[in-house]
Design an enzyme around this catalytic site. Structure first.
Site, PDB file in Angstrom:
ATOM      1  N   LYS A 100     -10.099  -0.486  10.734  1.00 42.89           N
ATOM      2  CA  LYS A 100     -10.257  -1.690   9.913  1.00 42.89           C
ATOM      3  C   LYS A 100     -10.566  -2.916  10.767  1.00 42.89           C
ATOM      4  O   LYS A 100     -10.777  -4.005  10.254  1.00 42.89           O
ATOM      5  CB  LYS A 100      -9.004  -1.931   9.073  1.00 42.89           C
ATOM      6  CG  LYS A 100      -8.807  -0.838   8.020  1.00 42.89           C
ATOM      7  CD  LYS A 100      -7.668  -1.166   7.102  1.00 42.89           C
ATOM      8  CE  LYS A 100      -7.197   0.033   6.321  1.00 42.89           C
ATOM      9  NZ  LYS A 100      -7.995   0.326   5.135  1.00 42.89           N
ATOM     10  N   HIS A 110       0.873  -1.183   0.000  1.00 39.47           N
ATOM     11  CA  HIS A 110       0.000   0.000   0.000  1.00 39.47           C
ATOM     12  C   HIS A 110       0.913   1.237   0.000  1.00 39.47           C
ATOM     13  O   HIS A 110       2.023   1.184   0.533  1.00 39.47           O
ATOM     14  CB  HIS A 110      -0.832  -0.058   1.284  1.00 39.47           C
ATOM     15  CG  HIS A 110      -1.880   0.988   1.419  1.00 39.47           C
ATOM     16  ND1 HIS A 110      -1.598   2.271   1.803  1.00 39.47           N
ATOM     17  CD2 HIS A 110      -3.220   0.937   1.247  1.00 39.47           C
ATOM     18  CE1 HIS A 110      -2.726   2.967   1.863  1.00 39.47           C
ATOM     19  NE2 HIS A 110      -3.733   2.178   1.530  1.00 39.47           N
ATOM     20  N   CYS A 167      -4.805   2.360  -3.642  1.00 43.17           N
ATOM     21  CA  CYS A 167      -3.566   2.898  -3.036  1.00 43.17           C
ATOM     22  C   CYS A 167      -2.408   1.931  -3.232  1.00 43.17           C
ATOM     23  O   CYS A 167      -1.568   1.746  -2.338  1.00 43.17           O
ATOM     24  CB  CYS A 167      -3.740   3.208  -1.552  1.00 43.17           C
ATOM     25  SG  CYS A 167      -4.892   4.522  -1.243  1.00 43.17           S
ATOM     26  N   ASP A 221       3.240  -4.395   8.107  1.00 43.70           N
ATOM     27  CA  ASP A 221       2.031  -3.583   8.000  1.00 43.70           C
ATOM     28  C   ASP A 221       0.841  -4.531   8.144  1.00 43.70           C
ATOM     29  O   ASP A 221       0.510  -5.277   7.225  1.00 43.70           O
ATOM     30  CB  ASP A 221       2.027  -2.880   6.631  1.00 43.70           C
ATOM     31  CG  ASP A 221       0.696  -2.236   6.300  1.00 43.70           C
ATOM     32  OD1 ASP A 221      -0.247  -2.331   7.112  1.00 43.70           O
ATOM     33  OD2 ASP A 221       0.600  -1.635   5.210  1.00 43.70           O
ATOM     34  N   GLN A 237      -4.426  -4.957   7.161  1.00 44.59           N
ATOM     35  CA  GLN A 237      -5.470  -5.857   6.646  1.00 44.59           C
ATOM     36  C   GLN A 237      -5.475  -7.208   7.357  1.00 44.59           C
ATOM     37  O   GLN A 237      -6.263  -8.086   6.998  1.00 44.59           O
ATOM     38  CB  GLN A 237      -5.269  -6.082   5.140  1.00 44.59           C
ATOM     39  CG  GLN A 237      -5.457  -4.846   4.297  1.00 44.59           C
ATOM     40  CD  GLN A 237      -6.899  -4.341   4.281  1.00 44.59           C
ATOM     41  OE1 GLN A 237      -7.841  -5.081   4.573  1.00 44.59           O
ATOM     42  NE2 GLN A 237      -7.074  -3.081   3.958  1.00 44.59           N
TER      43      GLN A 237
HETATM   44  N1  PMP Z   1      -1.642  -0.587   4.641  1.00 44.05           N
HETATM   45  C1  PMP Z   1      -2.631  -1.329   4.150  1.00 44.05           C
HETATM   46  C2  PMP Z   1      -2.340  -2.722   3.668  1.00 44.05           C
HETATM   47  C3  PMP Z   1      -3.921  -0.825   4.082  1.00 44.05           C
HETATM   48  O1  PMP Z   1      -4.906  -1.548   3.565  1.00 44.05           O
HETATM   49  C4  PMP Z   1      -4.160   0.471   4.578  1.00 44.05           C
HETATM   50  C5  PMP Z   1      -5.569   0.976   4.599  1.00 44.05           C
HETATM   51  N2  PMP Z   1      -5.963   1.769   3.621  1.00 44.05           N
HETATM   52  C6  PMP Z   1      -3.084   1.214   5.082  1.00 44.05           C
HETATM   53  C7  PMP Z   1      -1.840   0.643   5.108  1.00 44.05           C
HETATM   54  C8  PMP Z   1      -3.257   2.610   5.601  1.00 44.05           C
HETATM   55  O2  PMP Z   1      -4.129   2.622   6.687  1.00 44.05           O
HETATM   56  P1  PMP Z   1      -4.677   3.992   7.262  1.00 44.05           P
HETATM   57  O3  PMP Z   1      -5.217   4.765   6.097  1.00 44.05           O
HETATM   58  O4  PMP Z   1      -5.743   3.566   8.220  1.00 44.05           O
HETATM   59  O5  PMP Z   1      -3.543   4.685   7.932  1.00 44.05           O
END
Ligand code: PMP
Length: 413
Positions: free
Chosen positions: A220, A117, A358, A194, A197
Site C-alpha cells: 500500500k 478492517h 473488509c 494499524d 492506510q
Molecule cells: N488494515 C487496513 C486499514 C487495511 O486497509 C488493510 C488493507 N486491506 C489491512 C489492514 C490488511 O492489509 P493486508 O491485506 O496487506 O495484510
C-alpha cells in the site's frame, strides 16, 4: 514527471487510458522499486543469514541495511524493533498470538473501533475466544469520526489492549492516534495501531505517537506485495514468545529443547521475502527523495476536487465526512448498485473498489451493504478526477439500471 515513474499507469483498459483510483487496495510501484526487485534476482539472489559465500553475504547485508532504512524512516529506537512480516494482517496475527495469548485472560478487555478492517478484528476475536478476553467497540459520530468521549468512557482498569486503525480504508477518517494512545496509557493499556492506510499518505514517527505496536503493508506504500512491518517497542518484543517456529528464529535446537534467537530474528521463522524487503526499502528511499509536502498538497487537491465535482452528480451521497480525511471518497449513487457502478466504470477504464471493503461491522453500523470507493494517490491527476466525475454523471443519468450480479465473495482490500 513523477507519474512517468509508474510504468503501469500508461496502459489502456477497455480501450481507454487507465484511471487507477483503487489505491487504498494497493498502490502502483515506481520504476525504482521494480528495478530493485528485478536487479536483486538478476545479480544478488541468495538466502540470507546462513551461507558463507559471497552472494549470501551481499544479500544479508542489503537485507539488514533495509531494516536500518525502515527503522530510520519510522523513527524507531533501534532496527531490532523492525520485524518483517507478510503484511499488516500477519503482523496483527503475530501480536495477537504472541503478546495477546500470553498477556490476556478472562475478563480482560480489548478495545477496537467500529472503523476497523477485518484484519484488526478477527485476530482479536480468535484470541478472545482462547483467553476469555472481551471485545469492546468504540462507536462513531455521524461524520465517521471516532466518538472520543465514548472511547474515554470505555477505558477502565480491565482494558489491556487498544487496537485501532490510523486511517480508515473505508471512510478515510484519520484518527488522532497520539491522543488515543495517551488515553490508553493512562489506564496502562498496550496500544497497537494499524497503519496500513496511513503510510501511503504521510510519514510516521512511532515514538511521537507513543504506541507499543505499529503495523503496515508494503504494497500500500508503493512497494511489492507479501512484505510488511511489525514495529514494536523492544522491551515488549523482547519478552514476547515467538509465534511461528522454524529456521532463522532459533539459537539452539535439540530434541530435548530449543532456545530462541534474539530480536528481530525470533519473529522471522523461515526464509524471508528478501526481494520484498529490498523493494520496500527502495520504496522508502524513493519516498525520501520526494517533496512529501508537495505530494500531500496534491493529494489534498485531488480529494477536494473530487468532492466538488461529485457533488454535482445526481443521486451522489458521500458516506461519512470525517474532520480529517485521507484522499478517498466512499459513496453511493442513488438506486445504482455499487457493483454495477464498478463494472460500468471499468468499461470506461476507471478502477475503483466496491463492496464492504473488509469492514462489515462498519457497514452494519452505517446500515448499508456497501459503497463504491475512489481512493487517490499523488500520481493521479486533476484531469483523471474530472473524467471519473463525468463517468459517474453518465452512469447516474442512465435510466436503464442493470441488476447487480450477486457476489458474496470477500473482496480483499
Ligand atoms: N488494515 C487496513 C486499514 C487495511 O486497509 C488493510 C488493507 N486491506 C489491512 C489492514 C490488511 O492489509 P493486508 O491485506 O496487506 O495484510
Amino acid at each position: 514527471m513523477l507519474r512517468d515513474q509508474f510504468p503501469l499507469l500508461t496502459q489502456q483498459v477497455s480501450g481507454q487510458p487507465l484511471i487507477y483510483l483503487d489505491n487504498a487496495a494497493t498502490t502502483q510501484k515506481p520504476r525504482q522499486v521494480i528495478d530493485t526487485v528485478a536487479a536483486y534476482y538478476r545479480t544478488t539472489n541468495a538466502n540470507v543469514h546462513r551461507a558463507s559465500h559471497h552472494l549470501s553475504a551481499e544479500a544479508t547485508l542489503r537485507f539488514e541495511q533495509a531494516r536500518e532504512t525502515m527503522a530510520r524512516y519510522l523513527n524507531a529506537a533501534h532496527s531490532r524493533e523492525v520485524i518483517w512480516t507478510r503484511g499488516t494482517t500477519e503482523a496483527i496475527n503475530l501480536v495477537a498470538n504472541s503478546w495477546g495469548v500470553s498477556n490476556l485472560s478472562t475478563g480482560d478487555e480489548i478495545v477496537l473501533s467500529t472503523l476497523e478492517h477485518h484484519a484488526n478484528i478477527v485476530p482479536w476475536q480468535m484470541v478472545a475466544e482462547r483467553t476469555g478476553a472481551i471485545i469492546r467497540v468504540v462507536p462513531l459520530l455521524e461524520t465517521g469520526d471516532l466518538d472520543m468521549d465514548a472511547y474515554r468512557n470505555v477505558l477502565n482498569d480491565r482494558t489491556k489492549l487498544v487496537a485501532v486503525g490510523h486511517v480508515s480504508n473505508t471512510l478515510g477518517t484519520v484518527n488522532p492516534v497520539a491522543e488515543i494512545t495517551a488515553a490508553a496509557k493512562a489506564v496502562d493499556a498496550t496500544v497497537l495501531i494499524d497503519g496500513a492506510q496511513a503510510l501511503p499518505h504521510f510519514q510516521i514517527d512511532v515514538q511521537a505517537i507513543g504506541c507499543d505496536f505499529y503495523v503496515f503493508s508494503g504494497h500500500k506504500m508503493f512497494a511489492p506485495t507479501g512484505i510488511g512491518v511489525l514495529w514494536g517497542k523492544e522491551t515488549l518484543l523482547d519478552v514476547m514468545p515467538p509465534w511461528q517456529g522454524g529456521g532463522e528464529m532459533i539459537a539452539q535446537v535439540s530434541f530435548s529443547g530449543t532456545t530462541y534467537n534474539q530480536l528481530p530474528f525470533k519473529f522471522e521463522a523461515g526464509t524471508p521475502n528478501i526481494s520484498g524487503v529490498l523493494g520496500l526499502s527502495a520504496a522508502v528511499s524513493w519516498l525520501n527523495q520526494q517533496d512529501r509536502h508537495a505530494l500531500d498538497q496534491h493529494e489534498h487537491q485531488l480529494f477536494q476536487h473530487a468532492l466538488a465535482c461529485c457533488q454535482n452528480v445526481p443521486g451522489f451521497t458521500r458516506i461519512g465526512a470525517p474532520k480529517h480525511s485521507a484522499s478517498l471518497i466512499s459513496f453511493q449513487l442513488d438506486k445504482h448498485h455499487q457493483q454495477d457502478i464498478g463494472l460500468q466504470l471499468d468499461q470506461m477504464g476507471i478502477a475503483v473498489r466496491t463492496g464492504h471493503h473488509c469492514a462489515m461491522p462498519l457497514m452494519q453500523a452505517l446500515g448499508i451493504n456497501g459503497t463504491t470507493r475512489a481512493s487517490f494517490a499523488f500520481y493521479n491527476t486533476l484531469a483523471e478526477v474530472e473524467l471519473f466525475a463525468t463517468a459517474l454523471d453518465q452512469i447516474a443519468r442512465e435510466n436503464d439500471i442493470q441488476v447487480a450480479v450477486p457476489n458474496n465473495n470477500e473482496q480483499a482490500d
